[in-house]
Write a protein that holds these residues in place. Structure first.
Motif, PDB file in Angstrom:
ATOM      1  N   GLN A  66      35.728  27.441 -67.201  1.00  0.00           N
ATOM      2  CA  GLN A  66      35.783  28.976 -67.241  1.00  0.00           C
ATOM      3  C   GLN A  66      36.320  29.360 -68.578  1.00  0.00           C
ATOM      4  O   GLN A  66      36.159  30.581 -69.007  1.00  0.00           O
ATOM      5  CB  GLN A  66      36.691  29.142 -66.157  1.00  0.00           C
ATOM      6  CG  GLN A  66      36.644  29.113 -64.590  1.00  0.00           C
ATOM      7  CD  GLN A  66      37.506  29.312 -63.723  1.00  0.00           C
ATOM      8  OE1 GLN A  66      38.724  29.667 -63.779  1.00  0.00           O
ATOM      9  NE2 GLN A  66      37.106  29.054 -62.177  1.00  0.00           N
ATOM     10  N   GLU A  67      37.279  28.711 -68.975  1.00  0.00           N
ATOM     11  CA  GLU A  67      37.431  28.982 -70.443  1.00  0.00           C
ATOM     12  C   GLU A  67      36.355  29.196 -71.379  1.00  0.00           C
ATOM     13  O   GLU A  67      36.337  30.274 -72.275  1.00  0.00           O
ATOM     14  CB  GLU A  67      38.634  28.259 -71.057  1.00  0.00           C
ATOM     15  CG  GLU A  67      39.910  27.963 -70.318  1.00  0.00           C
ATOM     16  CD  GLU A  67      40.698  29.287 -70.509  1.00  0.00           C
ATOM     17  OE1 GLU A  67      40.470  29.989 -71.382  1.00  0.00           O
ATOM     18  OE2 GLU A  67      41.332  29.661 -69.461  1.00  0.00           O
ATOM     19  N   ILE A  68      35.475  28.501 -71.570  1.00  0.00           N
ATOM     20  CA  ILE A  68      34.230  28.651 -72.291  1.00  0.00           C
ATOM     21  C   ILE A  68      33.397  29.969 -71.780  1.00  0.00           C
ATOM     22  O   ILE A  68      32.839  30.777 -72.793  1.00  0.00           O
ATOM     23  CB  ILE A  68      33.236  27.315 -72.306  1.00  0.00           C
ATOM     24  CG1 ILE A  68      33.969  26.186 -72.899  1.00  0.00           C
ATOM     25  CG2 ILE A  68      31.988  27.563 -72.726  1.00  0.00           C
ATOM     26  CD1 ILE A  68      33.336  24.601 -72.659  1.00  0.00           C
ATOM     27  N   VAL A  69      33.322  30.148 -70.565  1.00  0.00           N
ATOM     28  CA  VAL A  69      32.394  31.236 -70.012  1.00  0.00           C
ATOM     29  C   VAL A  69      33.357  32.520 -70.527  1.00  0.00           C
ATOM     30  O   VAL A  69      32.700  33.369 -71.125  1.00  0.00           O
ATOM     31  CB  VAL A  69      32.422  31.169 -68.581  1.00  0.00           C
ATOM     32  CG1 VAL A  69      31.881  32.728 -67.961  1.00  0.00           C
ATOM     33  CG2 VAL A  69      31.353  30.523 -67.972  1.00  0.00           C
ATOM     34  N   SER A  70      34.683  32.456 -70.335  1.00  0.00           N
ATOM     35  CA  SER A  70      35.344  33.557 -70.922  1.00  0.00           C
ATOM     36  C   SER A  70      35.291  33.896 -72.277  1.00  0.00           C
ATOM     37  O   SER A  70      35.044  35.014 -73.003  1.00  0.00           O
ATOM     38  CB  SER A  70      36.933  33.401 -70.390  1.00  0.00           C
ATOM     39  OG  SER A  70      37.623  34.454 -70.939  1.00  0.00           O
ATOM     40  N   PHE A  71      35.123  32.667 -73.318  1.00  0.00           N
ATOM     41  CA  PHE A  71      35.094  32.752 -74.564  1.00  0.00           C
ATOM     42  C   PHE A  71      33.761  33.350 -74.959  1.00  0.00           C
ATOM     43  O   PHE A  71      33.661  34.388 -75.945  1.00  0.00           O
ATOM     44  CB  PHE A  71      35.287  31.399 -75.024  1.00  0.00           C
ATOM     45  CG  PHE A  71      34.866  31.225 -76.497  1.00  0.00           C
ATOM     46  CD1 PHE A  71      35.726  31.784 -77.607  1.00  0.00           C
ATOM     47  CD2 PHE A  71      33.780  30.309 -76.998  1.00  0.00           C
ATOM     48  CE1 PHE A  71      35.295  31.586 -78.963  1.00  0.00           C
ATOM     49  CE2 PHE A  71      33.300  30.382 -78.426  1.00  0.00           C
ATOM     50  CZ  PHE A  71      34.022  30.854 -79.302  1.00  0.00           C
ATOM     51  N   LEU A  72      32.597  33.089 -74.315  1.00  0.00           N
ATOM     52  CA  LEU A  72      31.460  33.421 -74.549  1.00  0.00           C
ATOM     53  C   LEU A  72      31.332  34.850 -74.202  1.00  0.00           C
ATOM     54  O   LEU A  72      30.540  35.844 -74.847  1.00  0.00           O
ATOM     55  CB  LEU A  72      30.331  32.613 -73.885  1.00  0.00           C
ATOM     56  CG  LEU A  72      30.305  31.147 -74.370  1.00  0.00           C
ATOM     57  CD1 LEU A  72      29.223  30.604 -73.586  1.00  0.00           C
ATOM     58  CD2 LEU A  72      29.674  31.062 -75.922  1.00  0.00           C
ATOM     59  N   ASP A  73      31.782  35.513 -72.937  1.00  0.00           N
ATOM     60  CA  ASP A  73      31.644  36.970 -72.413  1.00  0.00           C
ATOM     61  C   ASP A  73      32.460  37.772 -73.617  1.00  0.00           C
ATOM     62  O   ASP A  73      31.944  38.757 -73.987  1.00  0.00           O
ATOM     63  CB  ASP A  73      32.584  36.897 -71.078  1.00  0.00           C
ATOM     64  CG  ASP A  73      31.793  36.490 -69.852  1.00  0.00           C
ATOM     65  OD1 ASP A  73      30.638  36.278 -70.057  1.00  0.00           O
ATOM     66  OD2 ASP A  73      32.273  36.451 -69.079  1.00  0.00           O
ATOM     67  N   ASP A  74      33.681  37.125 -74.164  1.00  0.00           N
ATOM     68  CA  ASP A  74      34.173  38.114 -75.240  1.00  0.00           C
ATOM     69  C   ASP A  74      33.619  38.143 -76.411  1.00  0.00           C
ATOM     70  O   ASP A  74      33.689  39.151 -77.158  1.00  0.00           O
ATOM     71  CB  ASP A  74      35.782  37.354 -75.434  1.00  0.00           C
ATOM     72  CG  ASP A  74      36.730  37.554 -74.312  1.00  0.00           C
ATOM     73  OD1 ASP A  74      36.383  38.446 -73.313  1.00  0.00           O
ATOM     74  OD2 ASP A  74      37.761  37.067 -74.366  1.00  0.00           O
TER      75      ASP A  74
END
Length: 183
Positions: A66-74
């Protein structure tokens, strides 16, 4: 949900390792570190994470996927793709730049700090998602924030021992230097 005996035993070992009377022992076993590396077969992750959430509902779960997805979303996927091409052989800097930026490594460390501020045990889960980022368990375990936590960091780590070596995701040699291992 009934769990196999070996899963129950590992969670009993975790409970013992987390008990406040065992903190000094943890630091000795972990070569001065403050991390428990909870080892399980990658194929059994689902069962271990269910048991973790059942046994520690008040823990702070830091889900690396989830942290990776959030990072990529940002940063947006388009920006990521462009930077990935531009960085070439230094692509790892997208995830851990070495500065106090908002890279993936800093985000994970900040989530661990959040657990500390809330008085909760930080549990890193789905750590197999780190593969390909050049971030490994040793970088996290050796971080000053982690070494100074009042409660230990627990890293759920999909690995096995092959010929006496800890092998991340069953194929990449890995370090367990600053951690107490629960097998």
């Amino acid at each position: 949900m009934p769990y196999p005996r070996d899963i129950k035993q590992k969670f009993d070992d975790l409970k013992s390792a987390l008990h406040s009377s065992n903190r000094t022992n943890l630091h000795l076993k972990a070569n001065g570190g403050n991390t428990i590396l909870f080892i399980y077969s990658p194929e059994e992750e689902y069962h271990y994470l269910n048991k973790l959430k059942e046994d520690y509902p008040d823990g702070l779960f830091i889900d690396i996927s989830q942290e990776i997805v959030s990072f990529l979303d940002d940063i947006t996927i388009d920006t990521f793709e462009q930077l990935y091409k531009e960085y070439g052989p230094s692509r790892y800097q997208l995830f851990k730049s070495g500065t106090n930026s908002d890279d993936l490594f800093s985000r994970v460390i900040n989530r661990i700090k959040e657990a500390e501020q809330l008085g909760k045990i930080p549990f890193l889960i789905r750590t197999g998602a780190f593969y390909g980022t050049s971030i490994d368990n040793h970088m996290i375990m050796d971080d000053k924030t982690v070494r100074e936590l009042s409660l230990p960091l627990v890293v759920f780590y999909p690995a096995t021992f092959i010929e006496g070596n800890l092998t991340y995701l069953n194929f990449k040699l890995s370090s367990h230097y600053r951690s107490q291992i629960i097998l």
